[in-house]
Write a protein that holds these residues in place. Structure first.
Motif, PDB file in Angstrom:
ATOM      1  N   SER B  61     -27.267  10.666  63.072  1.00  0.00           N
ATOM      2  CA  SER B  61     -25.700  10.247  63.247  1.00  0.00           C
ATOM      3  C   SER B  61     -25.933  10.848  65.242  1.00  0.00           C
TER       4      SER B  61
ATOM      5  N   ILE C 254     -23.432   3.907  48.501  1.00  0.00           N
ATOM      6  CA  ILE C 254     -22.789   3.534  50.348  1.00  0.00           C
ATOM      7  C   ILE C 254     -23.113   2.184  50.892  1.00  0.00           C
ATOM      8  N   SER C 256     -22.911   0.786  54.449  1.00  0.00           N
ATOM      9  CA  SER C 256     -22.083   1.339  55.655  1.00  0.00           C
ATOM     10  C   SER C 256     -22.826   0.122  56.804  1.00  0.00           C
ATOM     11  N   CYS C 264     -23.800   7.800  58.084  1.00  0.00           N
ATOM     12  CA  CYS C 264     -23.864   8.399  57.007  1.00  0.00           C
ATOM     13  C   CYS C 264     -25.334   8.134  56.559  1.00  0.00           C
ATOM     14  N   ALA C 267     -25.586  12.126  56.351  1.00  0.00           N
ATOM     15  CA  ALA C 267     -25.579  12.775  55.248  1.00  0.00           C
ATOM     16  C   ALA C 267     -26.040  12.282  54.125  1.00  0.00           C
ATOM     17  N   ILE C 309     -18.055   2.241  53.424  1.00  0.00           N
ATOM     18  CA  ILE C 309     -17.474   3.707  54.890  1.00  0.00           C
ATOM     19  C   ILE C 309     -18.400   2.574  56.250  1.00  0.00           C
ATOM     20  N   TYR C 333     -13.537   3.675  52.702  1.00  0.00           N
ATOM     21  CA  TYR C 333     -13.456   4.879  53.839  1.00  0.00           C
ATOM     22  C   TYR C 333     -13.802   4.557  54.770  1.00  0.00           C
ATOM     23  N   GLU C 345     -17.623  14.992  57.463  1.00  0.00           N
ATOM     24  CA  GLU C 345     -16.669  14.286  56.638  1.00  0.00           C
ATOM     25  C   GLU C 345     -17.247  13.321  55.581  1.00  0.00           C
ATOM     26  N   ILE C 346     -18.171  12.728  55.748  1.00  0.00           N
ATOM     27  CA  ILE C 346     -18.844  11.480  54.805  1.00  0.00           C
ATOM     28  C   ILE C 346     -19.613  12.845  54.016  1.00  0.00           C
TER      29      ILE C 346
END
Lengths: 249, 177, 357
Positions: B61, C254, C256, C264, C267, C309, C333, C345-346
């Motif tokens: 991220s 997931i 994405s 993601c 995560a 996602i 999501y 959040e994920i």
């Protein structure tokens, strides 16, 4: 014996889909003659509009692209920028050029794109069946102004040649007509001049050709010539509005 | 191991630039890096900030909620971001423009009068390099040698300001000691 | 060439040049204007063409004109600009002309916002233009991948004689990451003499070419559309995706792409540290969609739930749903206002859903 009259090489020997009395055929021929005389058929790309002349490529024998409504000047820009050696012309009607495509023509002219536009102004939408055009005359009846063009509602017709002449970038902008033989000769000269400026990589060039549409005007061909002369020509005066020479002065 | 540094200040303080120089230096040292700017209307005159992520493995991220470190070049930046810094991070405070502290006792504050130092060197514009050098010297995220090389490279096209920025770098390192 | 640190937008610009595309027409729009700001000086260096058009509408047709004349050409824009170009994209597809369109998406609808978003998924994959018109869509997740996809896009566009889109988000455009331009992705423009309007003199055949999308005869138009359909089917050969952590035993998968997939992935890593395994499939091509890979990832595992996602309001959900063939529920999501969901959040989402499985 030498042939006194023959079909230009750049014109296919086929009947056109144009209506009786329509002048597109004459203008196509003048473009084809010009292409022949300048010997540029092998490096010419035409851009067809959306309108009656969308099938111009069925009659003029050179490479052709078919534009979306009004976008021919943008396509011509694309061609000319990547292949400056090609001769490029757009062939557009009044709805195509002066309504939906006004932005494209102004900016192409203003950038001084080195292509030629043949602008056929017959004061009405032809292919869609006779609706009001930006060049429709005051009180002229069309299918979308059956009571005649109301200038207090939709303004006065646009004089494209004058409008483009107001741009500061050097250009060749002229208005001609093909409603009589003497005018046809002058139109031919103007088209050839426009192509020549392009060949010399000098400037953008536009030949507005005041034209007829007997079908959508609801007239006979003879009547339509008379009406064009009496109603259109006073509002759309003929002659050169801008040349690179005058710009240079 | 991943470190994230948030650089924040006024637009025009050269915030995005020092972030970029740090990212370059870390890349030179073989780290994975990402430089994430704020962009849009906030670029025009208001607060400018960017985040630099430095990692020894591919960066997932690029959106960092809690950076490890903060370089705050003006008061609004410190007020806005001091609370999001992770414990044990470094918070550099440009004391020339920020009369307050971070209010945190779990971070390492590094107070540097970057504007005064740069002004003494002859050009207030070098305050960003002073702060960057001080920050790098304190955190050791990259070596000061690599940093010097990258600052030189950054200003290669403006040879007139290389000297100034090299001096700013030295003074910044000194300020951190 | 050594790695350099570049903004995604600049890397996209340079990648096009490295791929042998020397023609660029564009109109400025945030968050991708750096492409034009880069190419306005870089194109002249390589004797290329740079032109800022008067609108996205005009630009689309400059691209069409140049492509129809046989040139390798591309443009970049962002969501509202792509909407304006979509008419032209349909013309390009109808006339079978290759070109590359890059969409660095922003939030919508309308003027929306300028922050990262994936709100144009459906437009790109299903509704890019009127008529039976599709295009290959590739979605990068890093600056490096953006550069590589741009380089790959040109030969693909020429192979299929169809527009190709690179679909990135504002973060891909604005973020700086190290990038290098692989020499093996350089390519020569294909010979287009068979169809391009590049001047009869230029070609051996000396017969003229027409580039058009008007086919008034219904049988001819139907046949043209069948040709296009066959190409769109054939594009399945180009499907690309990445599987992450799918060798593990997972109950949640997931799906994405783009920037969202990076979040993601973080995560997934953080959850793995806690001993919770979640699979991740990242489509790199969005059209065609990696249906089979997703289906396999669901049916060959103990997967009980698939999460789509996205930074859009469930636009990819339907593609994921049809991929799993009803094997398990698929939920959405996401956020689509410019905020990028965080890994935290994920993680919270996964844990909450895990508890109820």
């Amino acid at each position: 014996m030498a042939k006194a009259f023959q079909k230009p090489k750049a014109l296919f020997d086929v009947p056109t889909h144009y209506c009786p009395g329509c002048t597109h055929g004459v203008i196509h021929r003048l473009v084809a003659e010009t292409i022949d005389e300048l010997g540029v058929r092998g490096r010419t790309v035409g851009i067809a509009p959306v309108g009656c002349a969308v099938l111009a490529y069925n009659y003029i024998d050179c490479d052709f692209q078919e534009a979306a409504h009004g976008r021919a000047p943008a396509m011509a820009t694309g061609v000319k920028r990547v292949r400056p050696d090609l001769m490029v012309f757009t062939y557009q009607g009044d709805g195509d050029l002066a309504s939906i495509g006004m932005g494209e023509i102004i900016h192409a002219a203003n950038r001084g794109e080195k292509f030629t536009t043949i602008f056929v102004n017959n004061a009405v939408y032809g292919m869609t069946g006779g609706q009001m055009a930006p060049t429709t005359m005051p009180d002229q009846r069309t299918t979308t102004c059956p009571a005649g063009r109301q200038t207090n509602d939709v303004g006065m017709p646009i004089r494209v040649a004058e409008l483009l002449s107001a741009l500061v970038t050097p250009a060749y902008i002229t208005r001609q007509t093909v409603i009589k033989p003497k005018f046809i000769k002058r139109t031919k000269k103007a088209i050839k001049q426009a192509f020549t400026y392009q060949m010399e990589k000098r400037c953008f060039s536009l030949v507005e050709v005041v034209s007829t549409c007997p079908t959508n005007w609801g007239m006979t061909p003879i009547q339509s010539i008379k009406w064009a002369e009496e109603a259109l020509l006073p509002y759309y005066p003929l002659g050169d509005l801008k040349t690179p020479e005058t710009d240079e002065k | 191991m991943q470190s994230e540094v948030m650089f924040a200040g006024f637009g025009g303080q050269g915030i995005l630039l020092i972030g970029k120089i740090l990212a370059y230096a870390a890349m030179e040292e073989g780290f994975e890096v990402a430089w994430i700017p704020s962009y849009g209307p906030e670029m025009r005159g208001g607060t400018a900030y960017c985040t630099v992520v430095i990692s020894d493995r591919p960066i997932g991220s690029p959106i960092i909620k809690n950076p490890l470190h903060l370089v705050a070049m003006n008061r609004p930046s410190l007020e806005k971001f001091s609370n999001i810094v992770r414990p044990d991070g470094v918070v550099l405070i440009n004391t020339s423009l920020i009369p307050i502290g971070s209010g945190r006792n779990d971070v390492s504050e590094l107070k540097v009068p970057a504007v005064e130092i740069a002004t003494e060197l002859g050009n207030v514009k070098a305050a960003n390099i002073v702060a960057l050098a001080a920050f790098v010297a304190r955190t050791g995220l990259v070596s000061t040698e690599t940093l010097k090389k990258c600052v030189k490279q950054e200003f290669a096209k403006k040879p007139k300001v290389i000297d100034l920025n090299m001096k700013a770098l030295e003074e910044g390192i000194r300020a951190a000691s | 060439m050594a790695k350099v640190l570049m903004k995604g937008n600049e890397a996209i610009a340079e990648a096009a040049i490295r791929a042998g595309c020397l023609n660029y027409f564009a109109y400025p729009i945030t968050p991708q204007s750096e492409v034009a700001e880069y190419l306005c000086w870089r194109m002249p260096e390589v004797n290329g063409v740079f032109l800022q058009g008067e609108s996205e509408v005009a630009v689309a047709y400059m691209i069409f004109g140049a492509a129809a004349a046989g040139a390798r050409v591309f443009t970049t824009s962002s969501s509202p600009g792509i909407s304006l170009m979509s008419e032209g994209i349909s013309y390009l597809a109808g006339a079978q002309c290759p070109a590359v369109f890059v969409n660095i998406m922003r939030g919508g609808p309308g003027l929306g916002g300028i922050l990262p978003s994936q709100a144009d998924y459906l437009q790109a994959t299903k509704g890019i233009g009127h008529g039976d018109c599709r295009m290959l869509v590739m979605a990068p997740a890093t600056v490096q991948e953006a550069a590589e996809m741009v380089m790959k896009a040109f030969p693909l566009a020429e192979k299929y004689r169809n527009p190709v889109m690179i679909l990135g988000d504002g973060l891909i455009g604005q973020m700086m990451e190290p990038v290098e331009f692989p020499d093996d992705l350089k390519s020569e423009p294909t010979n287009k003499d068979e169809w391009a309007t590049n001047g009869m003199d230029h070609r051996k055949s000396k017969t003229r070419n027409l580039v058009r999308s008007l086919f008034l005869d219904p049988v001819v138009l139907n046949n043209n559309n069948l040709v296009l359909k066959e190409k769109y089917e054939k594009m399945k050969d180009e499907i690309l995706f990445e599987s992450y952590n799918t060798e593990k035993d997972y109950r949640i998968l997931i799906v994405s792409y783009g920037t969202m997939s990076r979040v993601c992935r973080t995560a997934v890593d953080m959850l793995a540290d806690e001993g919770i395994h979640v699979g991740l499939i990242r489509p790199q091509t969005l059209f065609p969609f990696p249906e089979e890979a997703i289906c396999k990832a669901v049916t060959s595992s103990g997967c009980k739930l698939v999460l789509s996602i996205e930074m859009s309001m469930g636009q990819m959900l339907e593609d994921v749903q049809r991929s799993v063939l009803g094997a398990c529920p698929v939920e959405w999501y996401g956020k689509c206002g410019g905020e990028v969901p965080t890994p935290e959040e994920i993680i919270d989402l996964i844990k909450a859903r895990m508890a109820s499985l």
